[in-house]
Design an enzyme around this catalytic site. Structure first.
Site, PDB file in Angstrom:
ATOM      1  CB  CYS A 153      39.711  34.676  26.613  1.00 17.10           C
ATOM      2  SG  CYS A 153      40.210  34.755  28.343  1.00 17.10           S
ATOM      3  CG  HIS A 154      37.884  29.108  30.302  1.00 17.64           C
ATOM      4  ND1 HIS A 154      38.383  27.838  30.194  1.00 17.64           N
ATOM      5  CD2 HIS A 154      36.596  28.962  30.712  1.00 17.64           C
ATOM      6  CE1 HIS A 154      37.450  26.964  30.534  1.00 17.64           C
ATOM      7  NE2 HIS A 154      36.355  27.625  30.854  1.00 17.64           N
ATOM      8  CB  THR A 155      37.141  35.725  30.796  1.00 12.07           C
ATOM      9  OG1 THR A 155      38.420  35.437  31.366  1.00 12.07           O
ATOM     10  CG2 THR A 155      36.365  36.628  31.734  1.00 12.07           C
ATOM     11  CG  HIS A 178      37.788  39.506  26.518  1.00 13.76           C
ATOM     12  ND1 HIS A 178      37.031  38.368  26.625  1.00 13.76           N
ATOM     13  CD2 HIS A 178      38.960  39.248  27.143  1.00 13.76           C
ATOM     14  CE1 HIS A 178      37.709  37.463  27.297  1.00 13.76           C
ATOM     15  NE2 HIS A 178      38.888  37.961  27.615  1.00 13.76           N
ATOM     16  CD  GLU A 179      42.842  36.181  23.739  1.00 17.29           C
ATOM     17  OE1 GLU A 179      43.090  36.002  24.941  1.00 17.29           O
ATOM     18  OE2 GLU A 179      42.874  35.257  22.910  1.00 17.29           O
ATOM     19  CB  CYS A 190      40.740  57.182  32.607  1.00 19.36           C
ATOM     20  SG  CYS A 190      41.372  57.670  34.234  1.00 19.36           S
ATOM     21  CB  CYS A 242      41.801  57.521  38.092  1.00 21.20           C
ATOM     22  SG  CYS A 242      42.490  55.937  37.589  1.00 21.20           S
ATOM     23  CB  CYS A 293      45.631  56.101  35.221  1.00 24.45           C
ATOM     24  SG  CYS A 293      44.364  55.034  34.510  1.00 24.45           S
ATOM     25  CB  CYS A 331      41.623  52.507  34.998  1.00 26.03           C
ATOM     26  SG  CYS A 331      40.748  53.990  34.517  1.00 26.03           S
ATOM     27  NE  ARG A 343      38.792  49.428  39.631  1.00 20.39           N
ATOM     28  CZ  ARG A 343      39.197  49.388  40.908  1.00 20.39           C
ATOM     29  NH1 ARG A 343      38.701  48.470  41.727  1.00 20.39           N
ATOM     30  NH2 ARG A 343      40.071  50.251  41.359  1.00 20.39           N
ATOM     31  CB  CYS A 370      42.622  38.855  26.854  1.00 21.42           C
ATOM     32  SG  CYS A 370      42.256  38.230  28.513  1.00 21.42           S
ATOM     33  NE  ARG A 411      43.239  32.759  24.200  1.00 24.58           N
ATOM     34  CZ  ARG A 411      42.922  32.353  25.436  1.00 24.58           C
ATOM     35  NH1 ARG A 411      42.619  31.092  25.678  1.00 24.58           N
ATOM     36  NH2 ARG A 411      42.875  33.223  26.439  1.00 24.58           N
TER      37      ARG A 411
HETATM   38  N1  LIG Z   1      43.025  37.786  35.558  1.00 24.63           N
HETATM   39  C1  LIG Z   1      42.953  38.073  34.266  1.00 24.63           C
HETATM   40  O1  LIG Z   1      43.231  39.190  33.834  1.00 24.63           O
HETATM   41  C2  LIG Z   1      42.533  37.009  33.306  1.00 24.63           C
HETATM   42  C3  LIG Z   1      42.677  37.225  31.932  1.00 24.63           C
HETATM   43  C4  LIG Z   1      42.391  36.178  31.059  1.00 24.63           C
HETATM   44  C5  LIG Z   1      41.923  34.978  31.538  1.00 24.63           C
HETATM   45  N2  LIG Z   1      41.754  34.824  32.871  1.00 24.63           N
HETATM   46  C6  LIG Z   1      41.327  33.541  33.441  1.00 24.63           C
HETATM   47  O2  LIG Z   1      42.432  32.650  33.365  1.00 24.63           O
HETATM   48  C7  LIG Z   1      41.959  31.300  33.372  1.00 24.63           C
HETATM   49  C8  LIG Z   1      42.590  30.513  32.233  1.00 24.63           C
HETATM   50  O3  LIG Z   1      42.118  31.006  30.987  1.00 24.63           O
HETATM   51  P1  LIG Z   1      42.444  30.177  29.634  1.00 24.63           P
HETATM   52  O4  LIG Z   1      41.801  30.962  28.537  1.00 24.63           O
HETATM   53  O5  LIG Z   1      43.883  29.804  29.580  1.00 24.63           O
HETATM   54  O6  LIG Z   1      41.562  28.870  29.904  1.00 24.63           O
HETATM   55  P2  LIG Z   1      41.742  27.354  29.345  1.00 24.63           P
HETATM   56  O7  LIG Z   1      40.421  26.712  29.483  1.00 24.63           O
HETATM   57  O8  LIG Z   1      42.380  27.360  28.009  1.00 24.63           O
HETATM   58  O9  LIG Z   1      42.773  26.692  30.384  1.00 24.63           O
HETATM   59  C9  LIG Z   1      42.458  26.389  31.706  1.00 24.63           C
HETATM   60  C10 LIG Z   1      43.194  25.111  32.103  1.00 24.63           C
HETATM   61  O10 LIG Z   1      43.012  24.905  33.524  1.00 24.63           O
HETATM   62  C11 LIG Z   1      42.848  23.507  33.737  1.00 24.63           C
HETATM   63  N3  LIG Z   1      42.169  23.305  35.019  1.00 24.63           N
HETATM   64  C12 LIG Z   1      40.864  23.561  35.340  1.00 24.63           C
HETATM   65  N4  LIG Z   1      40.634  23.252  36.643  1.00 24.63           N
HETATM   66  C13 LIG Z   1      41.807  22.821  37.159  1.00 24.63           C
HETATM   67  C14 LIG Z   1      42.220  22.362  38.438  1.00 24.63           C
HETATM   68  N5  LIG Z   1      41.362  22.316  39.459  1.00 24.63           N
HETATM   69  N6  LIG Z   1      43.511  22.017  38.606  1.00 24.63           N
HETATM   70  C15 LIG Z   1      44.390  22.067  37.582  1.00 24.63           C
HETATM   71  N7  LIG Z   1      44.057  22.478  36.334  1.00 24.63           N
HETATM   72  C16 LIG Z   1      42.794  22.849  36.132  1.00 24.63           C
HETATM   73  C17 LIG Z   1      42.037  23.051  32.520  1.00 24.63           C
HETATM   74  O11 LIG Z   1      42.139  21.655  32.305  1.00 24.63           O
HETATM   75  C18 LIG Z   1      42.670  23.870  31.396  1.00 24.63           C
HETATM   76  O12 LIG Z   1      43.752  23.185  30.787  1.00 24.63           O
HETATM   77  C19 LIG Z   1      40.431  31.409  33.281  1.00 24.63           C
HETATM   78  O13 LIG Z   1      39.918  31.341  34.592  1.00 24.63           O
HETATM   79  C20 LIG Z   1      40.226  32.804  32.721  1.00 24.63           C
HETATM   80  O14 LIG Z   1      38.945  33.333  33.048  1.00 24.63           O
HETATM   81  C21 LIG Z   1      42.062  35.806  33.760  1.00 24.63           C
HETATM   82 ZN   LIG Z   2      40.440  37.034  28.488  1.00 23.51          ZN
HETATM   83 ZN   LIG Z   3      42.221  55.689  35.241  1.00 19.70          ZN
END
Ligand SMILES: NC(=O)c1ccc[n+]([C@@H]2O[C@H](COP(=O)([O-])OP(=O)(O)OC[C@H]3O[C@@H](n4cnc5c(N)ncnc54)[C@H](O)[C@@H]3O)[C@@H](O)[C@H]2O)c1
Ligand SMILES: [Zn+2]
Ligand SMILES: [Zn+2]
Length: 419
Positions: free
Chosen positions: A87-89, A109-110, A139, A142, A145, A153, A157, A217, A412
């Site tokens: 995942c991108h994170t 994490h995925e 948990c 809390c 939860c 959580c 969290r 994820c 993915r």
């Molecule tokens: N909040 C959460 O719980 C959570 C969970 C998972 C992932 N995320 C986040 O979600 C985001 C996407 O994750 P992903 O795995 O799909 O990533 P990914 O890299 O597969 O996709 C991201 C897309 O965003 C595009 N992009 C980047 N900058 C841009 C801009 N300024 N304008 C338009 N498009 C733009 C990229 O070209 C790409 O296609 C990441 O920031 C990731 O960390 C958050």
């Molecule tokens: Zn993720």
């Molecule tokens: Zn909790």
């Protein structure tokens, strides 16, 4: 139902008794010869040597190392990871450009895996259960939860800067005695990993793990961001910023909710062809315009979209995602993980004009309570996962998954731990 539950409990207790008995046998043998890892339950209570992909330095390729994985402690579970994906994170914290560097570290994490052994106090998971790890936990005790509204959580969290377990502040991974940091409590780029039981969702054992691992994820996050947080009404116009797996899962949520138009915004034009399979009806690339994209969106939607979901992590996209919603009723949801020092700036009048800004982790799903039913959505064919899975690699080629994401290719990439 009651009979089923008591039977289940007895089975679980019997399995655990078997596993701890075998464990004492193993321990006594361990004193006289080198440990032999034969099957999952026979390894309970002993250190497991196995392969893990270790990030030694920011941005440098992961190295497959022999690591030692300590047994689970109180309320922890050790799982055998079967499949994991990137995942991108993971990538942000591995690059550590806008995030706190913490190395050496085992990312990931995925994933999907099988319970190998459980620590003291774990009563709802037993050896052999199929589980999805989640970076944010539940948990069950809390205020969060107990709240119907929150999945944040207090205890479990997401904490991206933590590299150790909650119970004793130590890592369960080591190489020749040197501890290796965990990542978001999951560290799934390892054949075995130790996770707090509150961060594991027990799922239908019939669910194919090489597919449902993406629900741990990205896909649940995007889907939930739309269905649980943005909540578009039937006929709404929805904008999705970022057409990676998370954004396309958000688009899938918009399609399920009955959106009339789904506008996809991305800087990478290669994303647009793929996104057609997800019901995205229109595409905009901010690079094609010399005015801010929120202005273009307002022009093509008679004043703005009803809902927008930001899935890029880019601060400018976050601001555009907010400013492109219609005044009076528009709701924007931030999902992307920003650089730690990024600051969100907009004129307060944009809020006063009755626009709403929200954010979410894991699409507001409570991991243990809600994730099993998202898996059932897949099992009942209400949710397609195959179209999110564009690449597969063996664990030994894990760095290819990083290369693909860096190049913006595919959605993915499933990493198989056993190939
Ligand atoms: N909040 C959460 O719980 C959570 C969970 C998972 C992932 N995320 C986040 O979600 C985001 C996407 O994750 P992903 O795995 O799909 O990533 P990914 O890299 O597969 O996709 C991201 C897309 O965003 C595009 N992009 C980047 N900058 C841009 C801009 N300024 N304008 C338009 N498009 C733009 C990229 O070209 C790409 O296609 C990441 O920031 C990731 O960390 C958050
Ligand atoms: Zn993720
Ligand atoms: Zn909790």
């Amino acid at each position: 139902m009651y009979q089923y539950l008591t039977h289940k409990l007895r089975t679980c207790l019997a399995q655990r008794f078997f596993s701890s008995t075998t464990n004492s046998l193993i321990n006594s043998r361990f004193l006289h010869s080198s440990p032999v890892v034969t099957n999952m339950s026979s390894t309970a209570g002993v250190v497991i040597p196995c392969k893990a992909a270790v990030a030694w330095e920011a941005g440098k390729p992961l190295v497959i190392e022999r690591v030692e994985v300590a047994p689970p402690q109180e309320m922890e579970v050790r799982i055998k990871v079967k499949y994991t994906s990137l995942c991108h994170t993971d990538l942000y914290f591995w690059e550590a450009k806008g995030q706190t560097p913490l190395f050496p570290r085992i990312f990931g994490h995925e994933a999907a895996g099988i319970v190998e052994s459980v620590g003291e106090g774990v009563s709802d998971l037993c050896v052999g259960d199929h589980v999805l790890p989640v970076f944010t936990g539940e948990c069950g005790e809390c205020a969060h939860c107990k709240s119907e509204e929150s999945n944040m959580c207090d205890l479990l969290r997401i904490d991206t800067d933590r590299g150790v377990m909650h119970s004793d502040g130590k890592s369960r991974f080591s190489i020749n005695g040197t501890p290796i940091n965990h990542f978001v409590g999951t560290s799934t780029f390892s054949e075995y990993t130790v996770i707090h039981s509150g961060c594991l969702a027990k799922i239908n054992p019939k669910a194919p793990m090489d597919k449902v691992c993406v629900l741990s994820c990205g896909i649940s996050t995007g889907l939930g961001a739309t269905l649980n947080v943005a909540k578009p009404k039937k006929g709404s116009i929805v904008a999705v910023f970022g057409l990676g797996a998370v954004g396309l899962a958000a688009a899938e949520g918009a399609r399920i909710a009955g959106a009339s138009r789904i506008i996809g915004i991305d800087l990478n034009p290669n994303r647009f062809e793929e996104a057609k399979k997800f019901g995205v009806t229109e595409f905009l690339n901010p690079k094609d315009f010399d005015v801010p994209i929120q202005k273009v969106i307002a022009d093509v939607t008679n004043g703005g979209v009803d809902r927008s979901i930001e899935c890029t992590g880019n601060i400018n996209a976050m601001i555009s995602a907010f400013e492109c919603v219609h005044d009076g009723w528009g709701v924007a949801v931030l999902v992307g993980v920003p650089n730690k020092d990024a600051v969100f700036m907009t004129k307060p009048i944009n809020l006063l004009n009755e626009r709403t800004l929200k954010g979410t982790f894991f699409g507001n799903y409570k991991p243990r309570t809600d994730l099993p039913s998202v898996v059932e959505m897949y099992m009942n064919k209400q949710l397609e996962l195959d179209k999110f899975i564009t690449h597969r690699v063996p664990f030994s080629d894990i760095n290819k998954a990083f290369d693909l994401m860096l190049k913006g290719e595919g959605l993915r990439c499933i990493i198989s731990m056993e190939d």
